[in-house]
Design a protein around this motif. Sequence first.
Motif, PDB file in Angstrom:
ATOM      1  N   ALA A 155       0.832  -1.205   0.000  1.00 17.41           N
ATOM      2  CA  ALA A 155       0.000   0.000   0.000  1.00 17.41           C
ATOM      3  C   ALA A 155       0.867   1.256   0.000  1.00 17.41           C
ATOM      4  CB  ALA A 155      -0.937  -0.008   1.204  1.00 17.41           C
ATOM      5  N   THR A 156       1.953   1.229   0.762  1.00 18.61           N
ATOM      6  CA  THR A 156       2.879   2.366   0.770  1.00 18.61           C
ATOM      7  C   THR A 156       3.508   2.556  -0.608  1.00 18.61           C
ATOM      8  OG1 THR A 156       3.377   2.065   3.114  1.00 18.61           O
ATOM      9  CG2 THR A 156       4.982   3.287   1.810  1.00 18.61           C
ATOM     10  N   ALA A 157       3.937   1.452  -1.216  1.00 19.59           N
ATOM     11  CA  ALA A 157       4.535   1.529  -2.556  1.00 19.59           C
ATOM     12  C   ALA A 157       3.529   2.043  -3.573  1.00 19.59           C
ATOM     13  CB  ALA A 157       5.055   0.159  -2.972  1.00 19.59           C
ATOM     14  N   TYR A 158       2.297   1.554  -3.496  1.00 18.26           N
ATOM     15  CA  TYR A 158       1.271   2.007  -4.436  1.00 18.26           C
ATOM     16  C   TYR A 158       1.016   3.505  -4.284  1.00 18.26           C
ATOM     17  CZ  TYR A 158      -0.133  -2.924  -5.248  1.00 18.26           C
ATOM     18  OH  TYR A 158      -0.176  -4.257  -5.568  1.00 18.26           O
ATOM     19  N   ILE A 160      -1.962 -10.012  -4.581  1.00 20.59           N
ATOM     20  CA  ILE A 160      -2.000  -9.888  -3.121  1.00 20.59           C
ATOM     21  C   ILE A 160      -2.813  -8.669  -2.705  1.00 20.59           C
ATOM     22  CG2 ILE A 160      -0.592  -9.559  -1.048  1.00 20.59           C
ATOM     23  CD1 ILE A 160       1.716 -10.898  -2.636  1.00 20.59           C
ATOM     24  N   LEU A 161      -2.522  -7.540  -3.326  1.00 23.54           N
ATOM     25  CA  LEU A 161      -3.237  -6.293  -3.048  1.00 23.54           C
ATOM     26  C   LEU A 161      -3.582  -5.663  -4.393  1.00 23.54           C
ATOM     27  CD1 LEU A 161      -4.151  -4.372  -0.735  1.00 23.54           C
ATOM     28  CD2 LEU A 161      -2.039  -3.086  -1.154  1.00 23.54           C
ATOM     29  N   PRO A 162      -4.843  -5.728  -4.812  1.00 22.78           N
ATOM     30  CA  PRO A 162      -5.217  -5.238  -6.144  1.00 22.78           C
ATOM     31  C   PRO A 162      -4.871  -3.762  -6.354  1.00 22.78           C
ATOM     32  CG  PRO A 162      -6.953  -6.608  -5.242  1.00 22.78           C
ATOM     33  CD  PRO A 162      -5.961  -6.394  -4.126  1.00 22.78           C
ATOM     34  N   ILE A 163      -4.517  -3.454  -7.597  1.00 18.43           N
ATOM     35  CA  ILE A 163      -4.139  -2.083  -7.949  1.00 18.43           C
ATOM     36  C   ILE A 163      -5.314  -1.286  -8.507  1.00 18.43           C
ATOM     37  CG2 ILE A 163      -1.739  -2.713  -8.389  1.00 18.43           C
ATOM     38  CD1 ILE A 163      -2.385  -2.724 -11.387  1.00 18.43           C
ATOM     39  N   ALA A 164      -6.499  -1.884  -8.551  1.00 18.44           N
ATOM     40  CA  ALA A 164      -7.643  -1.269  -9.234  1.00 18.44           C
ATOM     41  C   ALA A 164      -7.989   0.114  -8.699  1.00 18.44           C
ATOM     42  CB  ALA A 164      -8.859  -2.184  -9.133  1.00 18.44           C
ATOM     43  N   PHE A 224       0.056  -0.382 -15.910  1.00 23.56           N
ATOM     44  CA  PHE A 224       0.150  -1.834 -16.044  1.00 23.56           C
ATOM     45  C   PHE A 224      -0.476  -2.297 -17.360  1.00 23.56           C
ATOM     46  CE2 PHE A 224      -1.168  -6.212 -14.350  1.00 23.56           C
ATOM     47  CZ  PHE A 224       0.059  -6.769 -14.668  1.00 23.56           C
ATOM     48  N   GLU A 225      -1.561  -1.658 -17.769  1.00 24.61           N
ATOM     49  CA  GLU A 225      -2.171  -2.002 -19.055  1.00 24.61           C
ATOM     50  C   GLU A 225      -1.216  -1.696 -20.206  1.00 24.61           C
ATOM     51  OE1 GLU A 225      -5.044  -3.668 -19.648  1.00 24.61           O
ATOM     52  OE2 GLU A 225      -4.999  -3.914 -17.463  1.00 24.61           O
ATOM     53  N   ARG A 226      -0.493  -0.584 -20.115  1.00 24.08           N
ATOM     54  CA  ARG A 226       0.488  -0.268 -21.163  1.00 24.08           C
ATOM     55  C   ARG A 226       1.611  -1.304 -21.181  1.00 24.08           C
ATOM     56  NH1 ARG A 226      -0.782   4.898 -19.220  1.00 24.08           N
ATOM     57  NH2 ARG A 226       1.113   5.134 -17.949  1.00 24.08           N
TER      58      ARG A 226
END
Length: 213
Positions: A137-140, A175-179, A188-190
Amino acid sequence: MFVLHGHPLSSFHQKAAVAFYDTGTPFEFAMLDLGDEAERARFTALWPFGKMPVLEDRARGQVVGESTAVIEHLAATTPAAARLIPADPETARRTRLMDRIFDLYVQAPFQRFGDHRREVPGARDEAIPELVKGQLATAYGYLEGALAGRAWAAGEDFTLADCGAGPALFYANRILPIADHPNIAAYFERLKARPSYARAFEESKPYLDWVPF
């Protein structure tokens, strides 16, 4: 002649493979089975730390370990790959920083999570999953801001920083979704649309059942 020792499921192997594929640099792939004692012995004779990937540059008589160093070596020795390390000093610094962010704060936590899942139930620290999710979560939070307005991790061009981002985000997302982080999700899509990462990911598919989460 380049020989890349690794395994398609390894996120760090994928990182190095993406660099080769993206720059069109030919290499021989030496697939590792470290469960085979004889093969492990041969590999540790080449690279005593026993971690993949490892690059043999047979033309120069050099052995290079660690995915970032492998890509740095590729960029320094192969004109087509020089673009992976930007010539502009500030962009190069940002590239190396983002590479470290993905390796240390996205890859490392999910690897810790995988190690936890492989441990015997009852003997493992059940605080690890929430600790890992907190680290991700911190990284995101950092990446969501850093990626704003950028096509790629360090700017407008695909660099070293992007080579390991696809594998890192693929596993971390399980583990922890990026949505809930639109900049990361769009990035991520790119990455998934980039032929180099798509190829590395396709090569990992036969082994995804081995992932313990």
